[in-house]
Design an enzyme around this catalytic site. Structure first.
Site, PDB file in Angstrom:
ATOM      1  N   PHE A   8       0.840  -1.069   0.000  1.00  0.00           N
ATOM      2  CA  PHE A   8       0.000   0.000   0.000  1.00  0.00           C
ATOM      3  C   PHE A   8       0.938   1.193   0.000  1.00  0.00           C
ATOM      4  O   PHE A   8       1.981   1.191   0.419  1.00  0.00           O
ATOM      5  CB  PHE A   8      -0.482   0.087   1.077  1.00  0.00           C
ATOM      6  CG  PHE A   8      -1.642  -0.244   1.920  1.00  0.00           C
ATOM      7  CD1 PHE A   8      -2.584   0.160   2.220  1.00  0.00           C
ATOM      8  CD2 PHE A   8      -1.872  -0.862   2.628  1.00  0.00           C
ATOM      9  CE1 PHE A   8      -3.619  -0.073   3.040  1.00  0.00           C
ATOM     10  CE2 PHE A   8      -2.871  -1.019   3.528  1.00  0.00           C
ATOM     11  CZ  PHE A   8      -3.677  -0.643   3.599  1.00  0.00           C
ATOM     12  N   VAL A  10       0.498   5.716  -0.526  1.00  0.00           N
ATOM     13  CA  VAL A  10       0.019   6.927   0.144  1.00  0.00           C
ATOM     14  C   VAL A  10      -1.347   6.721   0.766  1.00  0.00           C
ATOM     15  O   VAL A  10      -2.157   5.960   0.282  1.00  0.00           O
ATOM     16  CB  VAL A  10      -0.058   8.107  -0.841  1.00  0.00           C
ATOM     17  CG1 VAL A  10       1.322   8.475  -1.300  1.00  0.00           C
ATOM     18  CG2 VAL A  10      -0.911   7.787  -2.034  1.00  0.00           C
ATOM     19  N   PHE A 308      -1.527  -2.536  -1.500  1.00  0.00           N
ATOM     20  CA  PHE A 308      -2.889  -2.711  -1.013  1.00  0.00           C
ATOM     21  C   PHE A 308      -3.178  -1.550  -0.072  1.00  0.00           C
ATOM     22  O   PHE A 308      -2.349  -1.190   0.748  1.00  0.00           O
ATOM     23  CB  PHE A 308      -3.053  -3.997  -0.197  1.00  0.00           C
ATOM     24  CG  PHE A 308      -2.736  -5.281  -0.899  1.00  0.00           C
ATOM     25  CD1 PHE A 308      -2.575  -5.347  -2.273  1.00  0.00           C
ATOM     26  CD2 PHE A 308      -2.603  -6.457  -0.171  1.00  0.00           C
ATOM     27  CE1 PHE A 308      -2.276  -6.545  -2.907  1.00  0.00           C
ATOM     28  CE2 PHE A 308      -2.314  -7.660  -0.783  1.00  0.00           C
ATOM     29  CZ  PHE A 308      -2.152  -7.708  -2.155  1.00  0.00           C
ATOM     30  N   GLU A 309      -4.391  -0.995  -0.158  1.00  0.00           N
ATOM     31  CA  GLU A 309      -4.822   0.077   0.743  1.00  0.00           C
ATOM     32  C   GLU A 309      -6.074  -0.379   1.490  1.00  0.00           C
ATOM     33  O   GLU A 309      -7.151  -0.478   0.912  1.00  0.00           O
ATOM     34  CB  GLU A 309      -5.132   1.360  -0.037  1.00  0.00           C
ATOM     35  CG  GLU A 309      -3.936   2.025  -0.693  1.00  0.00           C
ATOM     36  CD  GLU A 309      -3.262   3.044   0.202  1.00  0.00           C
ATOM     37  OE1 GLU A 309      -3.739   3.236   1.343  1.00  0.00           O
ATOM     38  OE2 GLU A 309      -2.276   3.654  -0.240  1.00  0.00           O
ATOM     39  N   THR A 310      -5.933  -0.651   2.774  1.00  0.00           N
ATOM     40  CA  THR A 310      -7.042  -1.097   3.611  1.00  0.00           C
ATOM     41  C   THR A 310      -7.674   0.097   4.319  1.00  0.00           C
ATOM     42  O   THR A 310      -6.977   1.023   4.709  1.00  0.00           O
ATOM     43  CB  THR A 310      -6.540  -2.118   4.648  1.00  0.00           C
ATOM     44  OG1 THR A 310      -6.231  -3.333   3.973  1.00  0.00           O
ATOM     45  CG2 THR A 310      -7.582  -2.403   5.710  1.00  0.00           C
TER      46      THR A 310
END
Length: 378
Positions: A8, A10, A308-310
């Site tokens: 992930f 920014v 990946f952005e959670t």
């Protein structure tokens, strides 16, 4: 795929906030009452790594990067190595200190890979060697801040000409005019020596909904040099442009049918001004560009990477304990699926154009670059 399982960068707060009364949650609801007692600490991570290493009977090797240096506040960086295969994969988490569940996901992966003898995991460990960094930014994690504090040669916090503490976003520091933080130089030197073949970067982001639905996004897929954007198609004659899209689609296929997992493409902005990022100072951007800072990477080694952005982070207090297990699981499952796809070569069989055709995304207004917005013309 031969089995169904499930980087992930920014963190931007998007204004399309998920209203709990009107949206389908991407997992159990985050109620805004973050319990820091439930979040893993730097010391917890070290203890857990040692337990994993011991229980693995030699499958997982844990070590520090002390030979390269320590953090701004003199903390060691920990790396775990698992697998014996020729494909080297770099996995990093918590480069932003308030994005804590990513560390849990990496530890869960290491724990499983160190003790599980299933055929899919055996295949991964035979074909790949994974170099996992569970906590890239230990100082920021302890302070619960996105950034970290810079210190002088005496170990005192640096201040600017107005007396304010100087901080640095470690995910903007791999650049020709960067490497202000000790963390950045340590990991850059290690990366240049290791020369991985792929990288995955785990992050958190703000709340948003999947385009055209009332589903609260649980994870966004992206990378800091946007696929089909201004930069990536020109690298390696478009090879990384295809590989990053293939990696994304493979993860999307693995996750999309799991309950409560609502996946889309990573964007910043709001309303009719949605942008994909194309910035060159990010860690995985520099990896793909083959940055040779101070002649540390003279062969201009490079590798494709995704993030990946959670949803949610501890700085804004919007991680709920009920949702934490789900959010950790989706990162773990996404990582495991991707590693299997890279180990078997299945990733490279994916049609990269499905990134554009199938993964939900808001109409794109342009690309957010280091020097401003580049609009998209249709």
């Amino acid at each position: 795929m031969s089995f169904v399982v499930v980087m992930f960068f920014v963190s931007a707060l998007l204004s399309s906030q998920a209203n709990a009364a009107d949206t389908i949650p991407g997992g159990p609801s985050t109620n805004g009452n973050t319990s820091m007692d439930s979040m893993i600490t730097y010391d917890d991570m070290i203890k857990e790594l040692k337990k994993i290493e011991h229980a693995s009977n030699g499958k997982v090797e844990v070590f520090t990067l002390d030979e390269y240096g320590k953090s701004e506040q003199n903390r060691s960086f920990y790396v775990a190595k698992v697998g014996t295969g020729p494909i080297k994969i770099w996995v990093q988490a918590q480069i932003h200190g308030d994005e804590k569940l990513t560390t849990d996901a990496v530890l869960e992966l290491l724990k499983t890979f160190g003790s599980n003898g299933s055929k899919d995991i055996e295949k991964i460990l035979k074909e790949t060697t994974i170099y996992a960094i569970p906590m890239y930014n230990p100082d920021g994690s302890i302070m619960n801040t996105r950034t970290t504090l810079l210190h002088d040669e005496k170990g005192q916090p640096r201040v600017d000409n107005r007396g304010r503490a100087m901080t640095i976003d470690l995910n903007r520091d791999w650049a020709e005019n960067g490497f202000q933080a000790k963390e950045s130089l340590v990991f850059y030197k290690y990366w240049a020596d290791l020369k991985p073949d792929f990288a995955v970067d785990l992050h958190h982001q703000g709340f948003k909904t999947v385009y055209g639905t009332n589903e609260s996004t649980s994870m966004s897929l992206g990378v800091s040099l946007a696929p089909n954007g201004p930069t990536l198609p020109s690298i390696k004659n478009g090879l990384y442009n295809d590989l990053t899209r293939q990696m994304h689609v493979y993860v999307y296929d693995a996750l999309k049918d799991y309950g409560y997992m609502h996946i889309d493409r990573y964007q910043t902005g709001s309303g009719d001004k949605r942008y994909e990022i194309d910035i060159k100072g990010g860690v995985v951007s520099a990896m793909m560009l083959g940055l040779n800072y101070n002649n540390i990477n003279p062969t201009n080694h490079s590798n494709p990477a995704i993030f990946f952005e959670t949803k949610g982070n501890t700085r804004d207090g919007n991680l709920g304990q009920k949702s934490n297990g789900h959010l950790i699981k989706q990162n773990y499952l996404g990582l495991k699926a991707l590693l299997y796809g890279l180990a078997t070569g299945e990733v490279e069989k994916v049609n990269p154009n499905r990134w554009d055709e199938e993964i939900p995304v808001y109409p794109l207004a342009g690309y957010q670059t280091d020097t401003g917005i580049i609009p998209v013309s249709y």
